[in-house]
Scaffold this active site. Structure first.
Site, short mmCIF file in Angstrom:
data_model
loop_
_atom_site.label_atom_id
_atom_site.label_comp_id
_atom_site.label_asym_id
_atom_site.label_seq_id
_atom_site.Cartn_x
_atom_site.Cartn_y
_atom_site.Cartn_z
N ASP A 161 43.88 69.11 -1.66
CA ASP A 161 41.99 69.08 -1.48
C ASP A 161 42.19 70.46 -0.69
OD1 ASP A 161 42.62 69.07 0.89
OD2 ASP A 161 41.47 66.69 0.72
N THR A 162 40.97 70.72 -1.05
CA THR A 162 39.87 72.44 -0.56
C THR A 162 40.71 72.59 0.93
OG1 THR A 162 38.42 71.26 -1.56
CG2 THR A 162 37.70 73.36 -0.05
#
Lengths: 132, 132, 132, 132
Positions: free
Chosen positions: A17-18
């Protein structure tokens, strides 16, 4: 010492993810996949099982996150199994392959539903005998 | 009684698996989304947080699965929060809206990393004060 | 004939949906993973690339779904590559291993952003030379 | 002008990848969810449909990616529909709500399987009549 089952997997970038690390939910996916591969190895497929109305269902998942995996990491996903009454307990770990660091460990409790009803839990005893 | 935060969500069909029910890992997604919406509601976004090198990280997730959600179900995802030392505990529940049945409950423990190092955990105290 | 790159993968049960087959979106995941493995094989990682502000971005994905994969299926994910002006085209196929049936084929167009701006597309020419 | 159907959605952070933007595959999820919500709005659920062995299957998805969505973005997912012979075409767009920027547009072709066999495509004509 209990017999364990393990498979090797590799993090796919879309699982990160980010923050640049594997999203927490994906460890449940990895562990589910490991249990299903374990069942395959014993000659039971998830599809066939569902087809005859035998559905193992997870009733609890307790995960400890230690060191995050990141894109491209190769890891070893391992499990041992125990039956306690109507439940099957899977003790699962995920280690990064390069340095054997423990990334995540968890206990997954499963119940066995037969025709939608809770069973006594012995359905898989014969199949699991080498691991119990 | 502690103040709680809740949002309403709806199961998307792609979140269901071959058994026709929401895959276990997706409850972690629902709960993560609820925590992030909670943070948004307090004026903190995940992106901004990451941008200034403050990263809340989940160190443990302990989920109990009660009743499975299925495609199209509307549910209420709710949380309360507590700080214990360096950790923040989120007590989260997911109830089916139609009959308020408890589908999943979990405790999520988070640590706060600042510049990659464990902090004392007080970073969010001012922001969280209405909920602590 | 153009040189192709291929990897073998196996469907994980959680990638299947209520219809019992791999959800359409997962083919994009499989193909992305194949492109990233292709890049790894050429000594380029997605993370490193992002770190130096070179981001390949997909601008179009055109997928034809032929035969659905299902849980446990092993498949071969293959690609060839072509550069046309500023864009790189990946021609990708997914074949079921057991009978070589074509399950999905797609064309993925990527542009190369350097510091967030569209580049002339020659960034990878040297690396890709064996495949162009 | 054709009648269109639209829903509002919000990007969840876990849908973003290492680049900090929504992963390409998730647009297929958004669009699938929009089609299913469209079906719900006409009184057809995916589950019920599957239960009577009527399965709409996507045979092609052609997506153009314009501007990436990022965590927390609210967007409008919209569709119009057309029937051509045995196929149903969905023309779908995703616009960022804040500035109405077009983020993604796609054409999704679906065939209708009845008992696993391709139908003439008229199964939904009565239901879809306001949109055709």
């Amino acid at each position: 010492m209990k017999k364990n089952f393990e498979i090797e997997m590799k993090v796919r970038d879309y699982e990160c993810d980010t923050q640049g690390i594997v999203n927490n939910a994906n460890y449940l996916h990895y562990m589910e996949n490991t249990r299903h591969e374990f069942m395959y190895s014993l000659g039971m497929t998830f599809k066939e099982s569902h087809g005859i109305n035998v559905d193992p269902v997870v009733v609890r998942a307790d995960l400890h996150y230690k060191i995050p995996l990141t894109g491209g990491d190769i890891f070893i996903s391992s499990l041992t199994v125990e039956r306690k009454g109507a439940k099957i307990f899977f003790y699962q770990t995920i280690h990064r392959k390069s340095d054997r660091a423990l990334c995540c460990k968890g206990t997954i409790e499963a119940a066995i539903l037969i025709n939608g009803k809770l069973s006594r839990g012995d359905f898989y005893d014969e199949k699991l005998k080498d691991y119990l």
